[in-house]
Write a protein that holds these residues in place. Structure first.
Motif, PDB file in Angstrom:
ATOM      1  N   ALA A 209       0.829  -1.213  -0.001  1.00 57.90           N
ATOM      2  CA  ALA A 209      -0.109  -0.010   0.068  1.00 57.90           C
ATOM      3  C   ALA A 209       0.910   1.207   0.037  1.00 57.90           C
ATOM      4  O   ALA A 209       0.321   2.414  -0.323  1.00 57.90           O
ATOM      5  CB  ALA A 209      -0.960   0.144   1.236  1.00 57.90           C
ATOM      6  N   TYR A 312     -10.661   6.523   0.443  1.00 51.74           N
ATOM      7  CA  TYR A 312     -10.642   5.354  -0.368  1.00 51.74           C
ATOM      8  C   TYR A 312     -11.958   4.505  -0.720  1.00 51.74           C
ATOM      9  O   TYR A 312     -11.992   3.882  -1.680  1.00 51.74           O
ATOM     10  CB  TYR A 312      -9.695   4.564   0.393  1.00 51.74           C
ATOM     11  CG  TYR A 312      -9.182   3.052  -0.123  1.00 51.74           C
ATOM     12  CD1 TYR A 312      -8.626   3.070  -1.400  1.00 51.74           C
ATOM     13  CD2 TYR A 312      -9.518   2.179   0.523  1.00 51.74           C
ATOM     14  CE1 TYR A 312      -8.258   1.955  -1.931  1.00 51.74           C
ATOM     15  CE2 TYR A 312      -9.360   0.657   0.205  1.00 51.74           C
ATOM     16  CZ  TYR A 312      -8.680   0.529  -1.260  1.00 51.74           C
ATOM     17  OH  TYR A 312      -8.435  -0.522  -1.536  1.00 51.74           O
ATOM     18  N   VAL A 344      -3.618  12.733   0.384  1.00 46.40           N
ATOM     19  CA  VAL A 344      -3.205  11.279   0.172  1.00 46.40           C
ATOM     20  C   VAL A 344      -4.573  10.552   0.413  1.00 46.40           C
ATOM     21  O   VAL A 344      -4.483   9.334   0.901  1.00 46.40           O
ATOM     22  CB  VAL A 344      -2.059  10.874   1.309  1.00 46.40           C
ATOM     23  CG1 VAL A 344      -0.687  11.309   0.542  1.00 46.40           C
ATOM     24  CG2 VAL A 344      -2.274  11.083   2.374  1.00 46.40           C
ATOM     25  N   GLY A 346      -7.414   7.985  -0.358  1.00 43.12           N
ATOM     26  CA  GLY A 346      -7.428   6.918  -1.292  1.00 43.12           C
ATOM     27  C   GLY A 346      -5.960   6.471  -1.555  1.00 43.12           C
ATOM     28  O   GLY A 346      -5.470   6.327  -0.622  1.00 43.12           O
ATOM     29  N   ARG A 347      -5.829   5.867  -2.716  1.00 45.10           N
ATOM     30  CA  ARG A 347      -4.415   5.314  -2.712  1.00 45.10           C
ATOM     31  C   ARG A 347      -3.426   5.699  -3.951  1.00 45.10           C
ATOM     32  O   ARG A 347      -2.407   5.010  -3.851  1.00 45.10           O
ATOM     33  CB  ARG A 347      -4.592   3.598  -2.820  1.00 45.10           C
ATOM     34  CG  ARG A 347      -5.288   2.808  -1.611  1.00 45.10           C
ATOM     35  CD  ARG A 347      -4.341   2.747  -0.590  1.00 45.10           C
ATOM     36  NE  ARG A 347      -4.905   2.159   0.439  1.00 45.10           N
ATOM     37  CZ  ARG A 347      -5.748   2.496   1.337  1.00 45.10           C
ATOM     38  NH1 ARG A 347      -6.057   3.947   1.515  1.00 45.10           N
ATOM     39  NH2 ARG A 347      -6.576   1.877   2.312  1.00 45.10           N
ATOM     40  N   MET A 348      -3.491   6.635  -4.603  1.00 38.50           N
ATOM     41  CA  MET A 348      -2.688   7.397  -5.233  1.00 38.50           C
ATOM     42  C   MET A 348      -2.772   8.724  -5.243  1.00 38.50           C
ATOM     43  O   MET A 348      -3.822   9.431  -5.049  1.00 38.50           O
ATOM     44  CB  MET A 348      -2.692   6.534  -6.707  1.00 38.50           C
ATOM     45  CG  MET A 348      -4.054   6.746  -7.244  1.00 38.50           C
ATOM     46  SD  MET A 348      -3.906   5.878  -8.908  1.00 38.50           S
ATOM     47  CE  MET A 348      -5.606   5.684  -9.139  1.00 38.50           C
ATOM     48  N   GLY A 386     -16.176   7.022   2.916  1.00 39.55           N
ATOM     49  CA  GLY A 386     -15.323   5.992   2.999  1.00 39.55           C
ATOM     50  C   GLY A 386     -13.862   6.668   3.149  1.00 39.55           C
ATOM     51  O   GLY A 386     -12.974   6.048   2.506  1.00 39.55           O
ATOM     52  N   ASN A 388     -11.091   7.733   6.052  1.00 36.98           N
ATOM     53  CA  ASN A 388     -10.991   7.402   7.599  1.00 36.98           C
ATOM     54  C   ASN A 388      -9.646   8.178   7.994  1.00 36.98           C
ATOM     55  O   ASN A 388      -9.751   9.269   8.879  1.00 36.98           O
ATOM     56  CB  ASN A 388     -10.787   5.869   7.788  1.00 36.98           C
ATOM     57  CG  ASN A 388     -10.727   5.184   9.070  1.00 36.98           C
ATOM     58  OD1 ASN A 388     -10.605   6.298  10.073  1.00 36.98           O
ATOM     59  ND2 ASN A 388     -11.124   4.019   9.273  1.00 36.98           N
ATOM     60  N   ASP A 389      -8.512   7.783   7.630  1.00 36.51           N
ATOM     61  CA  ASP A 389      -7.265   8.081   8.390  1.00 36.51           C
ATOM     62  C   ASP A 389      -7.263   9.573   8.167  1.00 36.51           C
ATOM     63  O   ASP A 389      -6.639  10.360   9.030  1.00 36.51           O
ATOM     64  CB  ASP A 389      -6.195   7.522   7.707  1.00 36.51           C
ATOM     65  CG  ASP A 389      -6.102   6.061   7.987  1.00 36.51           C
ATOM     66  OD1 ASP A 389      -6.748   5.494   9.009  1.00 36.51           O
ATOM     67  OD2 ASP A 389      -5.418   5.490   7.285  1.00 36.51           O
ATOM     68  N   LYS A 421     -19.351   4.389   6.142  1.00 39.03           N
ATOM     69  CA  LYS A 421     -18.611   3.328   5.836  1.00 39.03           C
ATOM     70  C   LYS A 421     -19.481   2.053   6.117  1.00 39.03           C
ATOM     71  O   LYS A 421     -20.283   2.114   6.694  1.00 39.03           O
ATOM     72  CB  LYS A 421     -17.275   3.428   6.680  1.00 39.03           C
ATOM     73  CG  LYS A 421     -17.605   3.576   8.220  1.00 39.03           C
ATOM     74  CD  LYS A 421     -16.265   4.093   8.901  1.00 39.03           C
ATOM     75  CE  LYS A 421     -14.739   3.537   8.404  1.00 39.03           C
ATOM     76  NZ  LYS A 421     -14.763   2.195   9.520  1.00 39.03           N
ATOM     77  N   ARG A 422     -18.879   0.770   5.985  1.00 36.22           N
ATOM     78  CA  ARG A 422     -19.659  -0.123   6.126  1.00 36.22           C
ATOM     79  C   ARG A 422     -19.450  -0.796   7.599  1.00 36.22           C
ATOM     80  O   ARG A 422     -20.512  -1.651   7.955  1.00 36.22           O
ATOM     81  CB  ARG A 422     -19.126  -1.193   5.028  1.00 36.22           C
ATOM     82  CG  ARG A 422     -18.981  -1.026   3.550  1.00 36.22           C
ATOM     83  CD  ARG A 422     -18.246  -1.759   3.060  1.00 36.22           C
ATOM     84  NE  ARG A 422     -16.834  -1.839   3.248  1.00 36.22           N
ATOM     85  CZ  ARG A 422     -15.853  -2.606   2.929  1.00 36.22           C
ATOM     86  NH1 ARG A 422     -16.116  -3.329   1.788  1.00 36.22           N
ATOM     87  NH2 ARG A 422     -14.611  -2.461   3.516  1.00 36.22           N
ATOM     88  N   SER A 423     -18.467  -0.535   8.341  1.00 38.53           N
ATOM     89  CA  SER A 423     -18.226  -1.208   9.569  1.00 38.53           C
ATOM     90  C   SER A 423     -17.311  -0.302  10.469  1.00 38.53           C
ATOM     91  O   SER A 423     -17.144   0.982  10.088  1.00 38.53           O
ATOM     92  CB  SER A 423     -17.614  -2.481   9.329  1.00 38.53           C
ATOM     93  OG  SER A 423     -16.291  -2.279   9.027  1.00 38.53           O
ATOM     94  N   PHE A 428      -6.310   2.375   6.432  1.00 40.35           N
ATOM     95  CA  PHE A 428      -5.145   2.005   6.001  1.00 40.35           C
ATOM     96  C   PHE A 428      -4.055   1.969   7.078  1.00 40.35           C
ATOM     97  O   PHE A 428      -3.154   1.045   7.017  1.00 40.35           O
ATOM     98  CB  PHE A 428      -4.535   2.999   4.911  1.00 40.35           C
ATOM     99  CG  PHE A 428      -3.085   2.948   4.421  1.00 40.35           C
ATOM    100  CD1 PHE A 428      -2.865   1.799   3.531  1.00 40.35           C
ATOM    101  CD2 PHE A 428      -2.210   3.698   5.116  1.00 40.35           C
ATOM    102  CE1 PHE A 428      -1.242   1.795   3.333  1.00 40.35           C
ATOM    103  CE2 PHE A 428      -0.921   3.652   4.651  1.00 40.35           C
ATOM    104  CZ  PHE A 428      -0.437   2.522   3.893  1.00 40.35           C
ATOM    105  N   ASP A 447     -22.456   0.499   2.284  1.00 38.79           N
ATOM    106  CA  ASP A 447     -21.379   0.654   0.990  1.00 38.79           C
ATOM    107  C   ASP A 447     -21.578   2.021   0.498  1.00 38.79           C
ATOM    108  O   ASP A 447     -22.794   2.636   0.340  1.00 38.79           O
ATOM    109  CB  ASP A 447     -21.959  -0.294  -0.067  1.00 38.79           C
ATOM    110  CG  ASP A 447     -21.263  -0.052  -1.367  1.00 38.79           C
ATOM    111  OD1 ASP A 447     -20.057  -0.544  -1.300  1.00 38.79           O
ATOM    112  OD2 ASP A 447     -21.780   0.441  -2.125  1.00 38.79           O
ATOM    113  N   ALA A 448     -20.505   2.651   0.216  1.00 42.05           N
ATOM    114  CA  ALA A 448     -20.813   3.967  -0.179  1.00 42.05           C
ATOM    115  C   ALA A 448     -21.733   4.344  -1.193  1.00 42.05           C
ATOM    116  O   ALA A 448     -22.343   5.396  -1.166  1.00 42.05           O
ATOM    117  CB  ALA A 448     -19.345   4.472  -0.643  1.00 42.05           C
TER     118      ALA A 448
END
Ligand code: NAP
Length: 465
Positions: A209, A312, A344, A346-348, A386, A388-389, A421-423, A428, A447-448
């Motif tokens: 990641a 994300y 940052v 998401g993931r990119m 969706g 979090n961090d 969010k789902r739970s 990350f 689910d989003a």
């Protein structure tokens, strides 16, 4: 046949225009509104650079160039068509190809010139080959980890940094000997092989990641090696393009490492990405307040100002089009809707900007961290989709948290916070989020895409009724 002098002039002018276009491209790429223009400028610049190079009088036979162009197109076209989530590994592969060609050219130049290589030329040649080789294997490893053909988890052992740095130091040592004695041709393969091994070892301790940050660093290495090649081949265009690539990749790595709370030395030495999974298993079941789509839609309907914070989870759920519908329906009601974009999320890099642009959200509604943070105290509702961090207040207050010091979106300063969010699972960084337990926070479990769609439906009913 174009006369030699005219060809020279044409080459100079095309290179000059290409250089200007590369600089403009980078400038335009830095804002969503001008990013498409930036891509086009880069493409035209690169086409001009290739055309100019093809006029070079040094070319004796175009056959091999044509074969290479066809092969390159056969590989490049499908690579350009990959799904957006695969862009980081696609980028890593292009760095590997670029660095491979730099290494090949550097090696050919050495064997053509040795033993008549000046110390300056041997220094840049060594830099080119060392950076090029380590980028080849480093990028292939990074692509493999992201594509999950290699194990994603970081593999570490005691003394790893010392082993890695010794390998690199050995390669530099051999390069110094070659600078002093360019006639020792047998030593040359070592400045290719040792960095090739270093490239693999550098990526081994880094988790999958974290690869996007590493890839931007490898981008920088590839650019620097191309700039060094520019000195070897006496090409101003390569020097400038390589320097632009090297510095922009470097700046992006610094921005990302800061935004992810990694120290810069960590980035330089490569041994980062071992995300500390803090306090797993001790996450006690604390009460949170939750709401249904109907209730959440009611709160949104009553708000004058809403800031949507995507993360994300929005990307995974591909919820951007539903988010656009939500934006439209709220805007039509007269609500002021903005988006808070963390660098940052998401993931990119640019992940959220690209998704929201795909859904045609107006660019002027996307505000980055510095612009949106002062607005939260005046905001009625923050809707986190969706993410979090990037919203975790522990980054400001909890010195023991792995994300302590990371700049975050100050969503907790808004009047009401709603989180889709789902739970209660962490994001990350693997840590719990204090935000979810605040009195002002409502958890919207689901689910989003589905949850946002249900809110849109409810708001539509409200409007009709
Ligand atoms: P995050 O902290 O990873 O949290 C994402 C959240 O989305 C999760 O808590 C997850 O909770 C939720 N989620 C997942 N699938 C979902 C779905 N289908 N519907 C609704 N929610 C869903 O994400 P972030 O806030 O965007 O932060 C990004 C993190 O990635 C940062 O720690 C950053 O340092 C790191 N990172 C970023 C980059 C980059 O370049 N952007 C690169 C590498 C690493 P549930 O499972 O409960 O649904």
């Amino acid at each position: 046949m174009i006369p030699a002098q005219l060809a020279e002039h044409i080459i100079e002018v095309t290179y000059l225009i290409a250089t200007a276009l590369f600089i403009l491209s980078l400038k335009w790429l830095s804002a969503p509104a001008s990013a498409r223009r930036g891509v086009l400028a880069g493409e035209i610049g690169m086409t001009l650079a290739i055309l100019g190079t093809l006029l070079n009088r040094g070319i004796v036979d175009y056959k091999w160039i044509l074969i290479a162009l066809v092969l390159g197109a056969i590989i490049g076209v499908p690579l350009g068509l990959v799904h957006m989530t695969a862009v980081p590994q696609r980028t890593a592969l292009s760095h590997a190809f670029g660095a491979f060609s730099v290494t090949l050219v550097g090696s050919a130049e050495f064997y053509l010139r040795s033993p008549h290589v000046t110390p300056f030329m041997m220094s840049v040649l060594s830099l080119e080959v060392i950076l090029g080789s380590l980028t080849v294997t480093g990028s292939l490893m990074a692509a493999g980890k992201l594509q999950e053909v290699l194990p994603q988890r970081p593999i570490t052992y005691r003394g790893q940094n010392i082993v890695n740095l010794s390998l690199l130091a050995l390669a530099v040592g051999v390069a110094i000997v070659l600078v002093l004695h360019p006639e020792y041709r047998l030593l040359f393969p070592l400045i290719v092989i040792l960095p090739l091994i270093f490239g693999v070892m550098m990526i081994v301790p880094i988790g999958g990641a974290d690869m996007p940050t590493v890839i931007s660093l490898l981008n920088s290495y590839a650019g620097l090696s191309a700039a060094a090649m520019g000195f070897v081949l006496d090409s101003k265009l390569l020097i400038i393009a390589g320097a632009l690539d090297g510095s922009s990749g470097f700046i992006l790595s610094v921005i990302m490492s800061k935004a992810m709370n990694r120290s810069f030395t960590n980035v330089l030495f490569g041994a980062f990405g071992q995300v500390q999974v803090a306090e797993k298993g001790v996450a006690e079941a604390r009460p949170v307040r939750s709401a249904t789509p109907e209730e959440a839609a009611g709160i949104l309907a009553a708000a004058n100002s809403v800031v949507i914070v995507p993360g994300y989870g929005m990307a995974v759920a591909q919820a951007q089009h539903k988010v656009r519908e939500l934006f439209d329906i709220l805007t039509k009601r007269g609500t002021d809707v903005k988006f808070g974009i963390h660098p940052v999320a998401g993931r990119m890099p640019g992940h959220m900007n690209v998704l929201l642009a795909e859904a045609d959200i107006p660019y002027d509604r996307l505000l980055d961290l510095e612009a949106i943070n002062p607005e939260f105290p005046q905001t009625d509702v923050v809707l986190i989709i969706g993410a979090n961090d990037v919203t975790n207040p522990a980054a400001r207050t909890n010195t023991t948290s792995p994300i302590y010091g990371m700049p975050i979106l100050d969503v907790d300063h808004a009047r009401t916070v709603m989180v889709i969010k789902r739970s209660m699972s962490p994001g990350f960084a693997g840590i719990d989020n204090e935000l979810y337990y605040l009195d002002k926070t409502l958890m919207l479990f689901g689910d989003a895409k589905t949850f946002t769609g249900e809110m849109v439906r409810e708001l539509g009913k409200n409007r009709n009724g």
